[in-house]
Design a protein around this motif. Structure first.
Motif, mmCIF file in Angstrom:
data_model
loop_
_atom_site.group_PDB
_atom_site.id
_atom_site.type_symbol
_atom_site.label_atom_id
_atom_site.label_comp_id
_atom_site.label_asym_id
_atom_site.label_seq_id
_atom_site.Cartn_x
_atom_site.Cartn_y
_atom_site.Cartn_z
ATOM 1 N N LEU A 115 9.813 109.202 26.298
ATOM 2 C CA LEU A 115 9.898 108.310 25.155
ATOM 3 C C LEU A 115 8.633 107.734 24.773
ATOM 4 C CD1 LEU A 115 13.299 106.819 25.844
ATOM 5 C CD2 LEU A 115 13.103 108.580 24.085
ATOM 6 N N GLY A 116 7.531 107.951 25.526
ATOM 7 C CA GLY A 116 6.331 107.655 25.361
ATOM 8 C C GLY A 116 5.897 106.273 25.625
ATOM 9 N N LEU A 117 6.664 105.537 26.465
ATOM 10 C CA LEU A 117 6.611 104.015 26.835
ATOM 11 C C LEU A 117 5.438 104.162 27.998
ATOM 12 C CD1 LEU A 117 9.636 102.380 26.424
ATOM 13 C CD2 LEU A 117 7.887 102.180 25.040
ATOM 14 N N LEU A 118 4.253 104.219 28.095
ATOM 15 C CA LEU A 118 3.403 104.765 29.010
ATOM 16 C C LEU A 118 2.747 103.655 29.740
ATOM 17 C CD1 LEU A 118 1.621 107.562 27.003
ATOM 18 C CD2 LEU A 118 3.397 107.632 28.789
ATOM 19 N N SER A 119 2.416 102.290 28.882
ATOM 20 C CA SER A 119 1.964 101.242 29.499
ATOM 21 C C SER A 119 2.571 99.907 29.270
ATOM 22 C CB SER A 119 0.419 101.012 28.987
ATOM 23 O OG SER A 119 -0.311 102.247 29.176
ATOM 24 N N GLY A 120 2.741 99.115 30.537
ATOM 25 C CA GLY A 120 3.588 97.905 30.295
ATOM 26 C C GLY A 120 2.972 97.168 31.679
ATOM 27 N N VAL A 121 3.824 95.668 31.590
ATOM 28 C CA VAL A 121 3.626 94.749 32.606
ATOM 29 C C VAL A 121 5.198 94.338 32.875
ATOM 30 C CG1 VAL A 121 2.833 93.104 31.236
ATOM 31 C CG2 VAL A 121 2.659 92.853 33.605
ATOM 32 N N SER A 122 5.590 94.000 33.968
ATOM 33 C CA SER A 122 6.949 93.504 34.242
ATOM 34 C C SER A 122 6.654 92.202 35.174
ATOM 35 C CB SER A 122 7.815 94.581 34.662
ATOM 36 O OG SER A 122 7.975 95.431 33.761
ATOM 37 N N CYS A 123 7.634 91.254 34.950
ATOM 38 C CA CYS A 123 7.766 90.032 35.697
ATOM 39 C C CYS A 123 9.232 89.826 36.121
ATOM 40 C CB CYS A 123 7.220 88.805 35.074
ATOM 41 S SG CYS A 123 5.237 89.106 34.643
ATOM 42 N N GLY A 124 9.156 89.495 37.509
ATOM 43 C CA GLY A 124 10.570 89.348 37.917
ATOM 44 C C GLY A 124 10.847 87.723 38.371
ATOM 45 N N TYR A 125 12.019 87.502 38.152
ATOM 46 C CA TYR A 125 12.303 85.969 38.250
ATOM 47 C C TYR A 125 13.783 85.712 38.936
ATOM 48 C CZ TYR A 125 9.018 85.859 34.417
ATOM 49 O OH TYR A 125 7.992 86.126 33.771
ATOM 50 N N ARG A 126 13.625 85.085 40.126
ATOM 51 C CA ARG A 126 14.838 84.931 40.879
ATOM 52 C C ARG A 126 15.200 83.312 40.511
ATOM 53 N NH1 ARG A 126 16.202 88.795 44.126
ATOM 54 N NH2 ARG A 126 14.551 90.379 44.710
ATOM 55 N N GLY A 127 16.793 83.268 40.432
ATOM 56 C CA GLY A 127 17.149 81.693 40.143
ATOM 57 C C GLY A 127 18.155 81.200 41.361
ATOM 58 N N ALA A 128 18.319 79.957 41.460
ATOM 59 C CA ALA A 128 18.695 79.247 42.679
ATOM 60 C C ALA A 128 20.351 79.636 42.393
ATOM 61 C CB ALA A 128 18.660 77.762 42.527
ATOM 62 N N ARG A 129 20.901 80.068 41.310
ATOM 63 C CA ARG A 129 22.328 80.359 41.289
ATOM 64 C C ARG A 129 22.696 81.896 41.437
ATOM 65 N NH1 ARG A 129 23.295 76.713 35.666
ATOM 66 N NH2 ARG A 129 21.799 74.791 36.427
ATOM 67 N N GLY A 130 21.758 82.571 41.988
ATOM 68 C CA GLY A 130 21.931 84.015 42.323
ATOM 69 C C GLY A 130 21.600 85.189 41.182
ATOM 70 N N GLN A 131 21.035 84.542 40.043
ATOM 71 C CA GLN A 131 20.539 85.387 38.919
ATOM 72 C C GLN A 131 19.274 85.929 38.907
ATOM 73 O OE1 GLN A 131 20.678 81.977 38.902
ATOM 74 N NE2 GLN A 131 19.216 81.062 37.418
ATOM 75 N N PHE A 132 19.092 87.068 38.478
ATOM 76 C CA PHE A 132 17.573 87.613 38.618
ATOM 77 C C PHE A 132 17.426 88.198 37.099
ATOM 78 C CE2 PHE A 132 14.767 91.409 38.807
ATOM 79 C CZ PHE A 132 13.951 90.901 39.939
ATOM 80 N N ALA A 133 16.161 87.863 36.845
ATOM 81 C CA ALA A 133 15.733 88.482 35.294
ATOM 82 C C ALA A 133 14.549 89.046 35.485
ATOM 83 C CB ALA A 133 15.651 87.040 34.565
ATOM 84 N N VAL A 134 14.092 89.939 34.305
ATOM 85 C CA VAL A 134 12.987 90.479 34.298
ATOM 86 C C VAL A 134 12.646 90.645 32.732
ATOM 87 C CG1 VAL A 134 11.967 92.907 34.608
ATOM 88 C CG2 VAL A 134 13.507 92.216 36.216
ATOM 89 N N LEU A 135 11.011 90.242 32.595
ATOM 90 C CA LEU A 135 10.678 90.517 31.437
ATOM 91 C C LEU A 135 9.613 91.569 31.236
ATOM 92 C CD1 LEU A 135 10.272 89.493 28.418
ATOM 93 C CD2 LEU A 135 8.455 87.893 29.189
ATOM 94 N N SER A 136 9.730 92.413 30.468
ATOM 95 C CA SER A 136 8.611 93.315 30.416
ATOM 96 C C SER A 136 8.070 93.658 28.963
ATOM 97 C CB SER A 136 9.318 94.803 30.726
ATOM 98 O OG SER A 136 9.642 94.971 31.954
ATOM 99 N N VAL A 137 6.672 93.738 28.740
ATOM 100 C CA VAL A 137 6.191 94.262 27.522
ATOM 101 C C VAL A 137 5.675 95.440 27.727
ATOM 102 C CG1 VAL A 137 6.185 91.987 26.788
ATOM 103 C CG2 VAL A 137 3.925 92.670 28.084
ATOM 104 N N ALA A 138 5.642 96.498 26.626
ATOM 105 C CA ALA A 138 5.324 97.607 26.928
ATOM 106 C C ALA A 138 4.627 98.299 25.691
ATOM 107 C CB ALA A 138 6.452 98.653 27.142
ATOM 108 N N SER A 139 3.924 99.414 25.683
ATOM 109 C CA SER A 139 3.265 100.132 24.686
ATOM 110 C C SER A 139 3.305 101.472 24.857
ATOM 111 C CB SER A 139 1.781 99.509 24.323
ATOM 112 O OG SER A 139 0.980 100.259 23.615
ATOM 113 N N ARG A 140 3.050 102.263 23.614
ATOM 114 C CA ARG A 140 2.850 103.715 23.773
ATOM 115 C C ARG A 140 1.489 104.008 24.061
ATOM 116 N NH1 ARG A 140 7.168 106.777 21.454
ATOM 117 N NH2 ARG A 140 8.814 105.377 20.484
#
Length: 250
Positions: A115-140
């Motif tokens: 699909l051409g999503l070739l470059s990006g950066v992702s960051c992960g986050y753990r929470g005290a209540r057991g949740q986990f989140a990821v934010l990514s930004v990407a480009s072709r």
């Protein structure tokens, strides 16, 4: 980009009153960063076996179907990288390290590169209540210049993701810990240690019947049906945790 962009982003995220508005915040973040694609995903601690997943993204339309088809939650090397480190995960580094012919390599070729999503950066986050989140930004764009740019803005992505994670937690994650009393916590803690209700009562100087009463109340508040489930839920939410180490004195 203005130097006060982060303060403005914080104010905007703090004002979010509906989880659906987080997608719009991500859109504006992409406008600030001048990167076209984003994905914010959060795994909620609703179950150890089948946790709920909330996703906001503007990836190419077929991406999510391919992601599911190719078992991205288990095979995506970028996602797996965010589990292992708190620092930003750069897609080009991860893709270069994937072993040729491996399941992860097949995922990269089948879902990301197709699909051409070739470059990006992702960051992960753990929470005290057991949740986990990821934010990514990407480009072709797969140019060296774009990769350098992503490394330059990665700290901003990390800060923005932390704010999004906190806001999503406020809107999506219940906090039953507020309802569990200190005595119920103590009973859960000793139950986690394998103590029976009688043994717990002796340790806390209360009756076995009172211990059972506290454990039932805690189970109801945690929306589970057994002591074992209550302990597991309490651990995952951080309601009970190992006590601080006591330093011996001579």
């Amino acid at each position: 980009m203005k130097s006060d962009w982060f303060a403005g982003l914080q104010r905007e995220i703090a004002a979010v009153g509906d989880v659906d508005q987080l997608g719009a915040v991500c859109e504006r973040l992409c406008e600030h960063l001048k990167v076209p694609y984003y994905c914010f995903a959060m795994r909620l601690p609703t179950s150890f076996v089948d946790p709920a997943l909330v996703v906001f993204d503007n990836y190419p339309e077929p991406f999510r179907d391919l992601y599911v088809e190719l078992e991205g939650l288990n095979m995506d090397p970028v996602l797996l990288g965010t589990y292992e480190q708190s620092a930003p995960v750069y897609w080009d580094e991860v893709f270069a390290a994937v072993s040729p012919g491996s399941d992860q390599a097949r995922f990269v070729e089948g879902a990301v590169r197709a699909l051409g999503l070739l470059s990006g950066v992702s960051c992960g986050y753990r929470g005290a209540r057991g949740q986990f989140a990821v934010l990514s930004v990407a480009s072709r764009d797969d140019s060296a210049g774009l990769r350098r740019y992503l490394r330059a803005v990665a700290p901003r992505v990390m800060l923005a993701g932390a704010c999004l994670h906190d806001s999503a937690t406020r809107l999506l994650v219940e906090d039953p810990a507020q309802a569990v009393t200190p005595r119920e916590r103590e009973c859960l803690l000793w139950c986690a240690e394998g103590k029976t209700a009688r043994e717990t009562g002796e340790l806390l100087s209360i009756t076995e019947r009172t211990v059972t009463f506290h454990l039932r109340n805690a189970s109801a508040k945690l929306r589970v049906n057994s002591r074992q489930q209550a302990v597991a839920r309490a651990v995952s939410l951080g309601i009970i945790e190992p006590r601080p180490v006591t330093v011996p004195t001579n």
